[in-house]
Structures are given as structure tokens and as C-alpha cells.
Design a protein around this motif. Structure first.
Motif, short mmCIF file in Angstrom:
data_model
loop_
_atom_site.label_atom_id
_atom_site.label_comp_id
_atom_site.label_asym_id
_atom_site.label_seq_id
_atom_site.Cartn_x
_atom_site.Cartn_y
_atom_site.Cartn_z
N PRO A 23 0.81 -1.22 0.00
CA PRO A 23 0.00 0.00 0.00
C PRO A 23 0.84 1.25 0.00
O PRO A 23 1.98 1.27 0.45
CB PRO A 23 -0.79 -0.12 1.30
CG PRO A 23 0.08 -0.94 2.19
CD PRO A 23 0.74 -1.94 1.28
N GLY A 24 0.26 2.33 -0.51
CA GLY A 24 0.87 3.64 -0.38
C GLY A 24 0.48 4.26 0.95
O GLY A 24 -0.70 4.28 1.31
N ILE A 25 1.46 4.72 1.71
CA ILE A 25 1.20 5.46 2.94
C ILE A 25 1.33 6.94 2.59
O ILE A 25 2.38 7.39 2.16
CB ILE A 25 2.20 5.07 4.04
CG1 ILE A 25 2.06 3.60 4.41
CG2 ILE A 25 1.99 5.96 5.28
CD1 ILE A 25 3.10 3.10 5.40
N THR A 26 0.25 7.67 2.74
CA THR A 26 0.22 9.06 2.30
C THR A 26 1.01 9.95 3.25
O THR A 26 0.93 9.83 4.47
CB THR A 26 -1.23 9.57 2.21
OG1 THR A 26 -1.95 8.72 1.31
CG2 THR A 26 -1.29 10.99 1.69
N ILE A 27 1.76 10.87 2.65
CA ILE A 27 2.44 11.93 3.39
C ILE A 27 1.95 13.26 2.85
O ILE A 27 1.83 13.44 1.64
CB ILE A 27 3.97 11.80 3.28
CG1 ILE A 27 4.67 12.89 4.11
CG2 ILE A 27 4.44 11.82 1.84
CD1 ILE A 27 6.17 12.68 4.22
N GLY A 28 1.60 14.20 3.72
CA GLY A 28 1.08 15.49 3.28
C GLY A 28 0.29 16.15 4.38
O GLY A 28 0.18 15.64 5.51
N GLY A 29 -0.30 17.29 4.06
CA GLY A 29 -1.00 18.09 5.07
C GLY A 29 -2.22 17.44 5.65
O GLY A 29 -2.68 17.84 6.73
N ASN A 30 -2.80 16.46 4.96
CA ASN A 30 -3.99 15.78 5.44
C ASN A 30 -3.66 14.76 6.55
O ASN A 30 -4.56 14.25 7.22
CB ASN A 30 -4.64 15.05 4.26
CG ASN A 30 -6.13 14.80 4.41
OD1 ASN A 30 -6.81 14.50 3.45
ND2 ASN A 30 -6.66 14.87 5.62
N ILE A 31 -2.36 14.47 6.70
CA ILE A 31 -1.94 13.32 7.48
C ILE A 31 -1.24 13.73 8.78
O ILE A 31 -0.38 14.61 8.78
CB ILE A 31 -0.98 12.43 6.64
CG1 ILE A 31 -1.64 12.04 5.31
CG2 ILE A 31 -0.54 11.20 7.43
CD1 ILE A 31 -2.98 11.34 5.44
N GLN A 32 -1.59 13.07 9.90
CA GLN A 32 -0.96 13.33 11.18
C GLN A 32 0.42 12.66 11.20
O GLN A 32 0.54 11.44 11.03
CB GLN A 32 -1.84 12.75 12.30
CG GLN A 32 -1.76 13.48 13.61
CD GLN A 32 -0.49 13.14 14.38
OE1 GLN A 32 0.14 12.12 14.15
NE2 GLN A 32 -0.12 14.02 15.32
N PRO A 33 1.49 13.43 11.37
CA PRO A 33 2.84 12.89 11.20
C PRO A 33 3.24 11.82 12.21
O PRO A 33 3.95 10.87 11.87
CB PRO A 33 3.75 14.12 11.30
CG PRO A 33 2.92 15.16 11.98
CD PRO A 33 1.51 14.89 11.60
N GLY A 34 2.79 11.95 13.46
CA GLY A 34 3.12 10.94 14.46
C GLY A 34 2.53 9.58 14.10
O GLY A 34 3.20 8.54 14.23
N ILE A 59 5.60 5.21 -0.30
CA ILE A 59 5.22 6.55 0.14
C ILE A 59 4.47 7.24 -1.00
O ILE A 59 4.93 7.28 -2.14
CB ILE A 59 6.45 7.39 0.54
CG1 ILE A 59 7.15 6.75 1.74
CG2 ILE A 59 6.05 8.83 0.85
CD1 ILE A 59 6.30 6.67 3.00
N GLU A 60 3.29 7.75 -0.68
CA GLU A 60 2.47 8.48 -1.64
C GLU A 60 2.43 9.95 -1.21
O GLU A 60 1.95 10.27 -0.12
CB GLU A 60 1.05 7.90 -1.69
CG GLU A 60 0.16 8.54 -2.74
CD GLU A 60 -1.22 7.92 -2.75
OE1 GLU A 60 -1.73 7.64 -3.84
OE2 GLU A 60 -1.80 7.73 -1.66
N VAL A 61 2.94 10.82 -2.04
CA VAL A 61 3.05 12.24 -1.71
C VAL A 61 1.79 12.97 -2.16
O VAL A 61 1.47 13.00 -3.35
CB VAL A 61 4.29 12.87 -2.35
CG1 VAL A 61 4.35 14.37 -2.05
CG2 VAL A 61 5.56 12.17 -1.85
N THR A 62 1.07 13.56 -1.20
CA THR A 62 -0.13 14.33 -1.49
C THR A 62 -0.08 15.61 -0.66
O THR A 62 -0.50 15.62 0.50
CB THR A 62 -1.41 13.54 -1.17
OG1 THR A 62 -1.36 12.27 -1.81
CG2 THR A 62 -2.65 14.29 -1.63
#
Length: 351
Positions: free
Chosen positions: A252-263, A281-284
């Protein structure tokens, strides 16, 4: 029922946005033996609760995948019996000309989408894509018979049978996001083998394709501590830019971006590494365009993750996924849920 069988039945079924109830019984029946409580809310979302072992102060984790699909709708019936139609959700008109369809009227009616033959087109028309308003659906009946069976507003789906391709790959319509619903099912099976503190709310949401509506209302109702959206991502093909896609068969792609809680994102990557679960890693950078967007901005805000199953040919009737990606998505979800405790939650949510 195994996960692939459920996915096949969901894909072959009809659940156009606003008409999702047609697959309610199938989803409820599949989850019924594994969930502690199942309800359907006023908008039509199916909420399936699997309780954790912490009865005193349970964490609430919401997992969502939308059960609606893009489709068509009867707009007008011509004097000669041809049906004019419009779209529900994002349909590219170039993909539907010549397709077989099912008009879901008083009974399911087979038809085809047609238009003016190229032989009769004006020279100025030949090099232009045919617009949806210039297409018709022919079910073979005169207007009088059509009016007996079809009403303005009836939904229409492309007729396509779920198929197994080579290896672990499968093809069908509306795998966006019935693959996500199937991943939730696989995940609840995995969770039955694990000990988890959190109460887990698996939600099959409605009307994602027309405005992420079901996720807003169900998230408001549940008010979870953590929200996780399962959807599909753009599977790589030669003509697509590498940075905008995720590869089939690599997890799966794990989304990274403003929609996502970094912790939470760091924690789920840690879990993937710990259990040797492949991931990408899926960049959004902005809103994900998934249920995760609704989760994040509901009430005072919900810490959110988004997992994407790689899918090729999105919003066509020949979408393709790899079943191993679906299973790895489910496994990652289950181990992540099992890792969340009341003791570590606060630290994970700190920025």
C-alpha cells in the motif's frame, strides 16, 4: 466467504452514489460474524464495530472505505425510445462509448451506449471526442415500453464482469473503492487473531464520489481518536510520471502530506518495517480527495491516516489491482491497530 469472493460480488454489484443500499445486505452479511455490532445511519453508511479489550477507557479508531461507485443516470427518454443520460461522479466520456450497460429501472435492463457512426459525421466532428450529451442508450424497446420500465433518475452502471488476470491481479468495475471495503473485511479477519485495546469502527461510507459526504456524517457520529481512510492510488503505467504513482505489487501507499498526522504516519511506517510488510510513500501535499479529508476536518479535527491500494485505469470499467497489495494493506492496518494503546496514544498525536 473469502476476501476475493467478496470483492467479486461487490464489483459485479451496483452501488452508484446515492443508491448504495443495493450492496448493503452483502456487506452486512460478510461482516456479521466478525463484528460485535452493526448499524446503518441516516445517510446510509454501514458502521461495523469490533470491540477491543479495554472496556474501561477504550480508544476509538475509525477505518473507512467508500462503497459507492461512479455511474450514470437517466436524464430523458426520446420519442424513439432512446435514453439520454448524465454522469454521477467523475466519468470520462471517452471511456463509455460502445459499452454495454445495465439500466436499473423497475427491473435490470441490458443496453448499449451508441452515437452517430463515423461515416455520417461531419468533417469537423471526426477528430473531436464525442460528448456525453451526444450519446444515447439503446435498450431495444419503443418509448411506450421504456416508460413502463424506466423512470427519470434511475441509475445506470457499466456491465462488466470481475475477472482474474495473471498472477494475483484482478480486473473489474468499481474497484475504487470496493477494494477498500474488501481490505476492511480482510483486516477484521486479521484482527480476530490479535489482541487490541481499541474499539474499531469499520465504516463502509456512501457518496464519496460526489463530495465525500458519508465520511463527514459518520466521523461526526463516531468522533474517533484516530481516523484511517482506505482508498486507491494511481497504479504506475508507462505514460504516467513516476512521482505521481505507486507501483503494483509493492504494497500500500502510505500518504504523506498536510492531510496526514505525522506521528501516526511514523508509527505505521514503523509497524510496516517491524513486520516486513511492503509499503510505498504516496506524496499528497494538499487534501487527499478521500474520506481522509472529511475525517481530518470533522468536529475539532481528527488525527488521520490514508492508505492507498495501487490501482490502474481509475474510473474506468477495467480497473486492476493486485490482491497481494490488498492483503498487505489489511495486514498493516491490523498490526497498526493492535499497536495503539491508551499509554502510547497521546505521544503519537503530539506534533
Amino acid at each position: 466467504m473469502d476476501t476475493k469472493e467478496l470483492l467479486e460480488k461487490l464489483s459485479n454489484g451496483s452501488s452508484v452514489s446515492g443508491f448504495e443500499h443495493k450492496v448493503n445486505d452483502l456487506i452486512i452479511s460478510a461482516f456479521n460474524n466478525h463484528a460485535d455490532h452493526i448499524t446503518t445511519d441516516k445517510l446510509g453508511n454501514i458502521i461495523m464495530l469490533k470491540k477491543g479489550v479495554n472496556n474501561h477507557d477504550p480508544i476509538k479508531i475509525m477505518i473507512s472505505a467508500h462503497m459507492d461507485e461512479i455511474g450514470l443516470m437517466v436524464k430523458y427518454i426520446e420519442d424513439n425510445g432512446f435514453i439520454r443520460f448524465t454522469n454521477i461522479g467523475g466519468i470520462d466520456p471517452r471511456t463509455i462509448l460502445g459499452q454495454e450497460v445495465v439500466v436499473h429501472g423497475k427491473e435490470d435492463l441490458f443496453g448499449i451506449i451508441g452515437s452517430k457512426p463515423p461515416h455520417l459525421q461531419e468533417p469537423s466532428e471526426i477528430d473531436r471526442a464525442i460528448k456525453m450529451e451526444d450519446m444515447i442508450i439503446d435498450i431495444g424497446f419503443p418509448k411506450e415500453k421504456v416508460l413502463e420500465l424506466v423512470n427519470i433518475g434511475d441509475p445506470i452502471t457499466i456491465k462488466r464482469e470481475f475477472k482474474t488476470l495473471q498472477g494475483d491481479r484482478v480486473m473489474g468495475k468499481s474497484l475504487d473503492d470496493k477494494a477498500g471495503v474488501a481490505a476492511m473485511y480482510e483486516s477484521i479477519l486479521e484482527l480476530s487473531k490479535l489482541k487490541h485495546e481499541a474499539d474499531v469502527y469499520f465504516v463502509a461510507t456512501v457518496q464519496e464520489e460526489v463530495g465525500i459526504r458519508g465520511a463527514f456524517t459518520s466521523t461526526y457520529k463516531i468522533n474517533p481518536d484516530i481516523g484511517i481512510a482506505i482508498d486507491v492510488g494511481f497504479g504506475s503505467t508507462p505514460e504516467l510520471q513516476k512521482g505521481s504513482t505507486i507501483d503494483m505489487g509493492k504494497g500500500p501507499g502510505i500518504t504523506i502530506g498536510g492531510n496526514i498526522q505525522p506521528g501516526l504516519r511514523n508509527k505505521i511506517i514503523e509497524i510496516a518495517k517491524k513486520y516486513n510488510i511492503p509499503y510505498q510513500i504516496e506524496v499528497t501535499p494538499g487534501p487527499t480527495g478521500t474520506d481522509g479529508r472529511a475525517m481530518q476536518i470533522t468536529r475539532e479535527g481528527i488525527p488521520t491516516l490514508c492508505l492507498s491500494i495501487p490501482l490502474r485505469y481509475m474510473h474506468t470499467s477495467v480497473e486492476i489491482i493486485d490482491m497481494e497489495d490488498l492483503k498487505n494493506t489489511a495486514k498493516l492496518l491490523a498490526f497498526f491497530i493492535a499497536s495503539i494503546t491508551r499509554d502510547n496514544l497521546e505521544g503519537l498525536l503530539c506534533y
